[in-house]
Design an enzyme around this catalytic site. Structure first.
Site, short mmCIF file in Angstrom:
data_model
loop_
_atom_site.label_atom_id
_atom_site.label_comp_id
_atom_site.label_asym_id
_atom_site.label_seq_id
_atom_site.Cartn_x
_atom_site.Cartn_y
_atom_site.Cartn_z
N CYS A 154 0.86 -1.17 0.00
CA CYS A 154 0.00 0.00 0.00
C CYS A 154 0.90 1.22 0.00
O CYS A 154 2.04 1.16 -0.46
CB CYS A 154 -0.97 -0.01 1.17
SG CYS A 154 -0.17 0.05 2.79
N HIS A 164 -4.03 9.39 6.18
CA HIS A 164 -4.41 7.99 5.96
C HIS A 164 -5.85 7.79 6.45
O HIS A 164 -6.11 7.73 7.65
CB HIS A 164 -3.45 7.07 6.73
CG HIS A 164 -3.52 5.64 6.31
ND1 HIS A 164 -4.58 4.82 6.61
CD2 HIS A 164 -2.65 4.88 5.58
CE1 HIS A 164 -4.36 3.62 6.11
NE2 HIS A 164 -3.19 3.63 5.48
#
Length: 618
Positions: A26, A540
């Site tokens: 990721c 995030h």
């Protein structure tokens, strides 16, 4: 390789390559699916130089690397001979048909642009040499050099076969067989003979494939599917020879009977359309390209337009779709930026604009576009206006490029041909340079920042205060949560850097400062920003939301975009994300914390867009 040792160390301490079932990544982490978690030495992995932390959760062993994780990912795949896994982490966003088409064409043509430009320039030099009687067109020297200059164009299917094979992830050498099939002397001889030709009893439509573009792209695209099918049905023991023969026996007939003729037919009609446009309204395309080329460059569309031009050149022997308008645009942009360097009183702008003007006059306009014209706006308007006018002149005069080459004053010889295109191309460049400079000089103003009244601590001046601290405003509306309370070790231990978290009450991420988008992960759950003052920020959204693969997220910006504080960056659906079983708490991390003496968190319990949540002190 830079990350080879790091990759080796990680693989060693997670149980070796044999313990890896699959690997994805990721925005900050390598995500391993391991066969046996018990043999992993977690402490040793944490202590590897280059590893921030590691977490074992959600069925994955996650090694936190940072924003350069993609480089490490490729190193691990190479060192461990691990096939890149596209199933765990999507390789890209889903795109519309038109967007995917242009992306594919651009991806195929970009790698061969250098070869085409070099060969085109050699042709242009030869045209110049014969015009001034430096070389006789009957000489052997001319004949040999012209042969060399023509190779990239005559054997275009070979160049495109290699590039398309990489784009479609199929066997390059098989693709070259199909390129050779299209230009083989036997096929050319059958066509030239004029007799009816049949394959497997089916009549073939004979076409000229030398210099063609579309046929080989269609054939290699078809090859990629047939090859994957052949690999799937073929036993491992005989894959080496059976996969190629199955692919050849299926793709070759389909290519010659259907895909090749279809591609040639499409190419002819593309060229016919632009020829008709040139006859009826020759000014339209060069004017639009001259005015809009900066926007085409920003979106990468200029590669796709260039691909259409390659089809036109292959069919009729010259190009009008892109080169004349791009010449007008590039020269107007170079002149516009030079005008800024002359008029501006700011030393930093003068220095930047001067260097950008020099590269733009050589046809490399990205520094000028992103560094000056797009940033200051007015030079961009001057560029587009001057480029449109110069492009209009090129269009009404029917300027044609007879060879490939970059669009600069140094490549004007590519317009030497059977008409007066060279003279009118020179005039086009002159119009663009004069108008670009004049418009930009008249439009440009050094913007002065409005003074801001601030409460200054005792002993500090405004200048000292602004120089020594950078503020990050809340990118999300919601409740403030201390970072140590986030249920994720990579964030709660502050291994990624100091910061804060917000429990969102609204599903929108806003720009927390003026700056630039540095990283935007394809699943859109995280974004990396850099402020104009140098603060590097990671936002995030949620915990482990990478597994949603982009569902419930909508990105409103792209990598390298310039952003303004308060601008919407990402939209996300809080209720849908929670319903899918994920926490929406959003860590906001200053990833270059080490560059600052301290990072001070806000003491507010709830924040809106006008609240400072982090202050980085130098």
């Amino acid at each position: 390789m830079k990350y080879e040792q790091l990759a080796n160390d990680i693989l060693t301490h997670i149980g070796g390559r044999e313990n890896v079932a699959s690997l994805t990544h990721c925005i900050t982490r390598l995500r391993f699916q391991l066969k046996d978690d018990s043999i992993v030495d977690k402490d040793k992995v944490k202590n590897i130089d280059g590893v921030v932390s590691c977490v074992n959760k959600g069925g994955q062993f996650q090694v936190v690397i940072g924003t350069h994780v993609e480089d490490v990912y490729h190193a691990v795949c190479k060192v461990g001979k691990i096939e890149a896994d596209s199933s765990g982490e999507p390789s890209g966003e889903k795109k519309g048909l038109i967007s995917a088409f242009f992306d594919t064409i651009a991806g195929i043509f970009v790698p061969i642009i250098g070869a085409l430009a070099g060969a085109g320039m050699l042709k242009a030099i030869l045209s110049l040499a014969t015009t001034f009687n430096w070389v006789s067109p009957e000489s052997q020297t001319y004949t040999i050099l012209f042969m060399v200059s023509d190779i990239a164009f005559y054997y275009m299917p070979f160049f495109l076969a290699v590039s398309a094979a990489k784009k479609f992830k199929t066997n390059t050498f098989l693709a070259l067989i199909f390129a050779g099939m299209l230009v083989h002397p036997t096929l050319i001889g059958l066509k030239d003979a004029g007799d009816a030709v049949a394959l497997l009893g089916i009549p073939m439509r004979m076409a000229t494939y030398t210099s063609s573009v579309i046929p080989i792209i269609l054939i290699v695209y078809f090859q990629s599917y047939i090859e994957r099918f052949a690999k799937k049905i073929t036993p491992q023991a005989v894959k080496t020879f059976l996969v190629p023969i199955i692919t050849i026996l299926i793709v070759a007939p389909v290519g010659l009977l259907a895909l090749g003729p279809i591609g040639a037919f499409v190419g002819e009609y593309v060229a016919a359309f632009f020829n008709l446009l040139n006859e009826k309204a020759s000014w339209v395309v060069p004017t639009l390209v001259g005015a809009l080329n900066p926007l085409l460059v920003m979106t990468g569309m200029h590669y796709s337009v260039g691909a259409a031009q390659a089809v036109q050149r292959a069919t009729v022997g010259y190009a009008t779709i892109y080169s004349p308008g791009a010449l007008a645009s590039n020269m107007s942009q170079a002149a516009a930026v030079f005008a800024v360097s002359i008029k501006s009183k700011k030393k930093d702008i003068t220095a930047l604009a001067s260097s950008c003007a020099a590269t733009a006059i050589c046809g490399i306009t990205e520094p000028a576009l992103y560094g000056v014209t797009l940033k200051l706006k007015r030079p961009l308007y001057a560029t587009m206006l001057a480029g449109g006018i110069a492009g209009f002149y090129a269009g009404i005069m029917g300027v044609k490029a007879y060879s490939a080459g970059t669009s600069t004053i140094f490549t004007l010889p590519i317009y030497i041909g059977q008409d007066n295109s060279f003279i009118h191309a020179c005039i086009t460049a002159g119009i663009a340079i004069v108008l670009g400079f004049v418009f930009s000089y008249l439009f440009h103003k050094d913007e002065e920042a409005a003074p801001v009244e601030e409460e200054v601590p005792a002993g500090k001046t405004n200048v000292e205060l602004n120089r020594n601290q950078s503020e990050v405003y809340a990118p999300i509306k919601g409740e403030v949560v201390a970072l140590e309370n986030v249920k994720d070790d990579a964030f709660s231990t502050m291994a990624m850097g100091k910061g804060i978290a917000i429990e969102p009450t609204e599903g929108i991420v806003y720009a927390p400062f003026d700056g630039k988008v540095e990283v935007l992960f394809k699943t859109k759950h995280a974004i990396g920003l850099r402020s104009n003052e140098g603060v590097e920020l990671l936002i995030h959204i949620g915990i482990d939301t990478v597994k949603l693969e982009g569902k419930h997220f909508e990105a409103l910006v792209s990598v390298h975009d310039t952003i303004k504080q308060g601008q919407e960056l990402i939209r996300f659906n809080i209720s849908e994300i929670k319903q899918a079983g994920y926490d929406c708490i959003t860590p906001i991390i200053i990833t270059n914390t080490g560059d600052y003496l301290d990072v001070i968190e806000s003491d507010k319990s709830n924040v809106g867009l006008d609240n400072t949540i982090l202050t980085a002190i130098k």
